[in-house]
Design a protein around this motif. Structure first.
Motif, mmCIF file in Angstrom:
data_model
loop_
_atom_site.group_PDB
_atom_site.id
_atom_site.type_symbol
_atom_site.label_atom_id
_atom_site.label_comp_id
_atom_site.label_asym_id
_atom_site.label_seq_id
_atom_site.Cartn_x
_atom_site.Cartn_y
_atom_site.Cartn_z
ATOM 1 N N GLY A 310 2.253 31.985 -5.022
ATOM 2 C CA GLY A 310 1.756 30.748 -4.992
ATOM 3 C C GLY A 310 2.682 29.521 -5.035
ATOM 4 O O GLY A 310 2.515 28.617 -4.252
ATOM 5 N N PHE A 311 4.000 29.624 -5.602
ATOM 6 C CA PHE A 311 5.026 28.782 -5.618
ATOM 7 C C PHE A 311 5.312 28.506 -4.128
ATOM 8 O O PHE A 311 5.819 27.368 -3.729
ATOM 9 C CB PHE A 311 6.010 29.361 -6.627
ATOM 10 N N LEU A 312 5.536 29.586 -3.365
ATOM 11 C CA LEU A 312 6.030 29.311 -2.008
ATOM 12 C C LEU A 312 4.839 28.618 -1.301
ATOM 13 O O LEU A 312 5.400 27.259 -0.549
ATOM 14 C CB LEU A 312 5.938 30.773 -1.199
ATOM 15 N N PHE A 313 3.789 28.864 -1.364
ATOM 16 C CA PHE A 313 2.493 28.165 -0.601
ATOM 17 C C PHE A 313 2.623 26.593 -1.264
ATOM 18 O O PHE A 313 2.285 25.822 -0.539
ATOM 19 C CB PHE A 313 1.301 28.921 -0.598
ATOM 20 N N PHE A 314 2.783 26.522 -2.502
ATOM 21 C CA PHE A 314 2.500 24.958 -3.253
ATOM 22 C C PHE A 314 3.685 24.169 -2.674
ATOM 23 O O PHE A 314 3.399 23.165 -2.632
ATOM 24 C CB PHE A 314 2.307 25.348 -4.705
ATOM 25 N N THR A 315 4.888 24.849 -2.560
ATOM 26 C CA THR A 315 6.123 24.269 -2.092
ATOM 27 C C THR A 315 5.731 23.705 -0.542
ATOM 28 O O THR A 315 6.083 22.387 -0.428
ATOM 29 C CB THR A 315 7.516 25.026 -1.997
ATOM 30 N N VAL A 316 5.293 24.710 0.192
ATOM 31 C CA VAL A 316 5.093 24.199 1.600
ATOM 32 C C VAL A 316 3.939 23.169 1.637
ATOM 33 O O VAL A 316 4.140 22.017 2.362
ATOM 34 C CB VAL A 316 4.638 25.609 2.448
ATOM 35 N N ALA A 317 2.765 23.132 0.819
ATOM 36 C CA ALA A 317 1.855 22.077 0.822
ATOM 37 C C ALA A 317 2.491 20.893 0.280
ATOM 38 O O ALA A 317 1.945 19.712 0.743
ATOM 39 C CB ALA A 317 0.605 22.629 -0.199
ATOM 40 N N THR A 318 3.313 20.794 -0.660
ATOM 41 C CA THR A 318 3.944 19.509 -1.115
ATOM 42 C C THR A 318 4.863 18.957 -0.121
ATOM 43 O O THR A 318 4.718 17.614 0.128
ATOM 44 C CB THR A 318 4.912 19.985 -2.628
ATOM 45 N N ILE A 319 5.399 19.972 0.889
ATOM 46 C CA ILE A 319 6.358 19.177 1.806
ATOM 47 C C ILE A 319 5.618 18.713 2.933
ATOM 48 O O ILE A 319 5.641 17.537 3.406
ATOM 49 C CB ILE A 319 7.141 20.374 2.490
ATOM 50 N N LEU A 320 4.125 19.476 3.280
ATOM 51 C CA LEU A 320 3.293 19.009 4.177
ATOM 52 C C LEU A 320 2.498 17.482 3.880
ATOM 53 O O LEU A 320 2.470 16.708 4.506
ATOM 54 C CB LEU A 320 2.083 20.011 4.237
ATOM 55 N N GLY A 321 2.128 17.517 2.499
ATOM 56 C CA GLY A 321 1.608 16.318 1.964
ATOM 57 C C GLY A 321 2.801 15.026 1.897
ATOM 58 O O GLY A 321 2.103 14.133 2.187
ATOM 59 N N ALA A 322 4.038 15.300 1.695
ATOM 60 C CA ALA A 322 4.809 14.287 1.920
ATOM 61 C C ALA A 322 4.857 13.801 3.544
ATOM 62 O O ALA A 322 4.951 12.538 3.607
ATOM 63 C CB ALA A 322 6.354 14.681 1.562
ATOM 64 N N LEU A 323 4.857 14.591 4.401
ATOM 65 C CA LEU A 323 4.972 14.366 5.701
ATOM 66 C C LEU A 323 3.623 13.617 6.192
ATOM 67 O O LEU A 323 3.941 12.724 6.867
ATOM 68 C CB LEU A 323 5.120 15.510 6.625
ATOM 69 N N TRP A 324 2.553 14.084 5.537
ATOM 70 C CA TRP A 324 1.259 13.341 5.734
ATOM 71 C C TRP A 324 1.217 12.060 5.138
ATOM 72 O O TRP A 324 0.837 10.961 5.884
ATOM 73 C CB TRP A 324 0.195 14.006 5.236
ATOM 74 N N ALA A 325 1.969 11.764 4.084
ATOM 75 C CA ALA A 325 1.895 10.475 3.296
ATOM 76 C C ALA A 325 2.743 9.787 4.230
ATOM 77 O O ALA A 325 2.478 8.456 4.376
ATOM 78 C CB ALA A 325 2.551 10.675 1.952
ATOM 79 N N ALA A 326 3.929 10.057 4.977
ATOM 80 C CA ALA A 326 4.845 9.330 5.696
ATOM 81 C C ALA A 326 4.017 9.023 6.937
ATOM 82 O O ALA A 326 4.271 7.582 7.432
ATOM 83 C CB ALA A 326 5.886 10.076 6.107
ATOM 84 N N ASP A 327 3.241 9.695 7.422
ATOM 85 C CA ASP A 327 2.474 9.421 8.703
ATOM 86 C C ASP A 327 1.362 8.449 8.371
ATOM 87 O O ASP A 327 1.163 7.419 9.053
ATOM 88 C CB ASP A 327 1.930 10.722 9.192
ATOM 89 N N ALA A 328 0.550 8.567 7.059
ATOM 90 C CA ALA A 328 -0.332 7.640 6.851
ATOM 91 C C ALA A 328 -0.224 6.249 6.283
ATOM 92 O O ALA A 328 -0.619 5.361 6.467
ATOM 93 C CB ALA A 328 -1.265 8.445 5.742
ATOM 94 N N TRP A 329 1.112 6.395 5.382
ATOM 95 C CA TRP A 329 1.234 5.198 4.269
ATOM 96 C C TRP A 329 2.581 4.598 4.607
ATOM 97 O O TRP A 329 2.964 3.699 4.217
ATOM 98 C CB TRP A 329 1.210 5.729 2.771
ATOM 99 N N GLY A 330 3.633 5.348 5.540
ATOM 100 C CA GLY A 330 4.660 5.003 5.624
ATOM 101 C C GLY A 330 5.795 5.213 4.807
ATOM 102 O O GLY A 330 7.080 4.784 4.719
ATOM 103 N N ARG A 331 5.628 6.290 3.698
ATOM 104 C CA ARG A 331 6.506 6.621 2.819
ATOM 105 C C ARG A 331 6.154 8.263 2.481
ATOM 106 O O ARG A 331 4.986 8.471 2.251
ATOM 107 C CB ARG A 331 6.595 5.495 1.559
ATOM 108 N N TYR A 332 7.299 8.735 2.320
ATOM 109 C CA TYR A 332 7.131 10.111 1.983
ATOM 110 C C TYR A 332 6.607 10.277 0.457
ATOM 111 O O TYR A 332 5.869 11.257 0.234
ATOM 112 C CB TYR A 332 8.392 10.870 2.033
ATOM 113 N N TRP A 333 6.863 9.578 -0.516
ATOM 114 C CA TRP A 333 6.533 9.828 -1.968
ATOM 115 C C TRP A 333 6.360 8.190 -2.462
ATOM 116 O O TRP A 333 7.158 7.549 -2.318
ATOM 117 C CB TRP A 333 7.699 10.473 -2.768
ATOM 118 N N SER A 334 5.253 8.387 -3.362
ATOM 119 C CA SER A 334 5.244 6.988 -4.003
ATOM 120 C C SER A 334 4.856 7.027 -5.562
ATOM 121 O O SER A 334 4.196 6.229 -6.157
ATOM 122 C CB SER A 334 3.799 6.445 -3.385
#
Length: 397
Positions: A310-334
């Motif tokens: 679970g930790f492995l996949f949640f880490t991957v998901a969090t990284i993917l979410g940060a990349l998605w945020a950068a693509d959608a909102w222009g920043r990795y973390w808010s």
């Protein structure tokens, strides 16, 4: 000394004796891989006009993942192709028109909502069979019986119905609105169905690997609670209705971020239920009484493996979410509420793993920690959507 003055050879260590993954593959493994590749090629040929380059890459990446899972857990070799075949049968019955949903097979078995209702039914049946089977096993002091076996069968059927329902729902979204069809992971209703499928499959893998049918009652008690929520949510909020994607979710990132996230959530929830089982086993062992559960150390080993995955996949998901945020909102973390609580979940389980692997902690503390971790995960998964607002508010109740 042996004959010819030669020393006897030492037995090779088990780990050194193991072959590589490719060295253990048989003809049946490669035939399964060819079947999955053929299904993907069929999908690309028939619906490729709906996919861009990113989605094509996701399709073939999913092929690699499906093949690996089939090699790892043999029952999935039947599960995945059969689900795809049944979903395709539903697609054929629709004949390109959502109005054909009144067909007998679609109405009662193969439409997405019918399949999901069968999934919910079999979750309850599995829960009942596991609990009664456990009581019977305790009474007769046996490790297995027909009811526990039925629980396993019902668990498989629940996952099969849910997965098939999600595949059919994907097609239905295109029938309702061809220009707005989407993968069914866009709202709480859909991700709860995905969560039930993933949790059931992960538990079935651990059950088969570690021969722990007696733990099914713990896991499926939690899943029965989730089903009750899904039914309430569907009836009271009409949540099963397929809606077009909001602009924030019209991205190929959703197809990789959400499934990875819910593999993590499913694993953490399994670990919490195993934590409850371990606490029960520890209590009986401390009192010197015979326990009808597996040994507490064995339960903790399965709990550890679930949290690690679970930790492995949640880490991957969090990284993917940060990349998605950068693509959608222009920043990795808010530090949006969803992002903040995702970080809290990640930090919680990273500390758990550190204490077990580095500090050498074992037993009751880690079991309680896993149980409390479920509450933290629930806040990140559901509580944020219910009580907080932010950039991720599109998943509200």
């Amino acid at each position: 000394m042996t004959e010819n003055n030669q020393k006897p050879s030492l037995p090779q260590h088990e780990l050194l004796a193991k072959k590589t993954v490719f060295g253990t593959l048989k003809l049946s493994d490669w035939l399964f891989a060819a079947l999955i590749a053929a299904l993907a090629l069929f999908a690309q040929t028939h619906v490729g006009h709906h996919m861009d380059g990113y989605e094509t890459a996701i399709l073939w990446g999913s092929v690699l993942i499906a093949v690996f899972l089939g090699w790892l857990f043999k029952p999935l070799r039947i599960f995945m192709p059969l689900s795809a075949a049944l979903a395709y049968a539903a697609v054929a019955l629709y004949q390109g028109n959502i109005g054909n949903g009144s067909h007998f097979l679609l109405k009662f078995f193969l439409s997405s909502q019918s399949a999901v209702m069968w999934q919910c039914t079999f979750v309850f049946l599995a829960w009942f069979a596991y609990l009664v089977g456990l009581a019977l096993a305790v009474r007769k002091k046996s490790d297995s019986n027909i009811l526990l076996t039925m629980g396993t069968a019902f668990a498989w059927i629940s996952a099969f119905a849910g997965f098939t329902g999600l595949l059919v729902r994907w097609h239905e979204s295109y029938l309702i609105r061809p220009d707005a069809g989407h993968i069914p992971v866009s709202n709480l209703y859909e991700v709860f169905i995905l969560f039930l499928v993933i949790t059931a499959l992960m538990y079935l893998y651990y059950e088969a690997k570690f021969a722990m049918q007696k733990l099914g009652g713990f896991v499926f008690t939690f899943m029965a609670v989730v089903v009750c929520f899904v039914l309430w949510y569907s009836i009271s909020r009409d949540a099963h209705t397929i809606q077009p994607l909001i602009p924030a979710l019209q991205s190929w990132w959703m197809k990789v971020h959400v499934p990875a996230n819910f593999i993590g959530y499913g694993a953490f929830c399994i670990a919490a239920m195993l934590g409850v089982a371990e606490l029960w086993a520890i209590r009986k062992e401390t009192q010197g009484k015979a326990t009808w559960l597996p040994d507490s150390q064995a339960i903790e080993e399965v709990m550890y493996k679930a949290i690690a995955v679970g930790f492995l996949f949640f880490t991957v998901a969090t990284i993917l979410g940060a990349l998605w945020a950068a693509d959608a909102w222009g920043r990795y973390w808010s530090w949006d509420p969803k992002e903040t609580w995702a970080f809290i979940v990640w930090l919680n389980y990273s500390v758990w793993l550190h204490l077990r692997l580095v500090a050498g902690w074992r037993g009751k503390v880690l079991a309680w920690w896993a149980v409390v971790g479920l509450l933290i995960t629930a806040v990140a998964f559901l509580g944020v959507n219910m009580f907080m607002s932010g950039l991720h508010s599109y998943g509200t109740l």
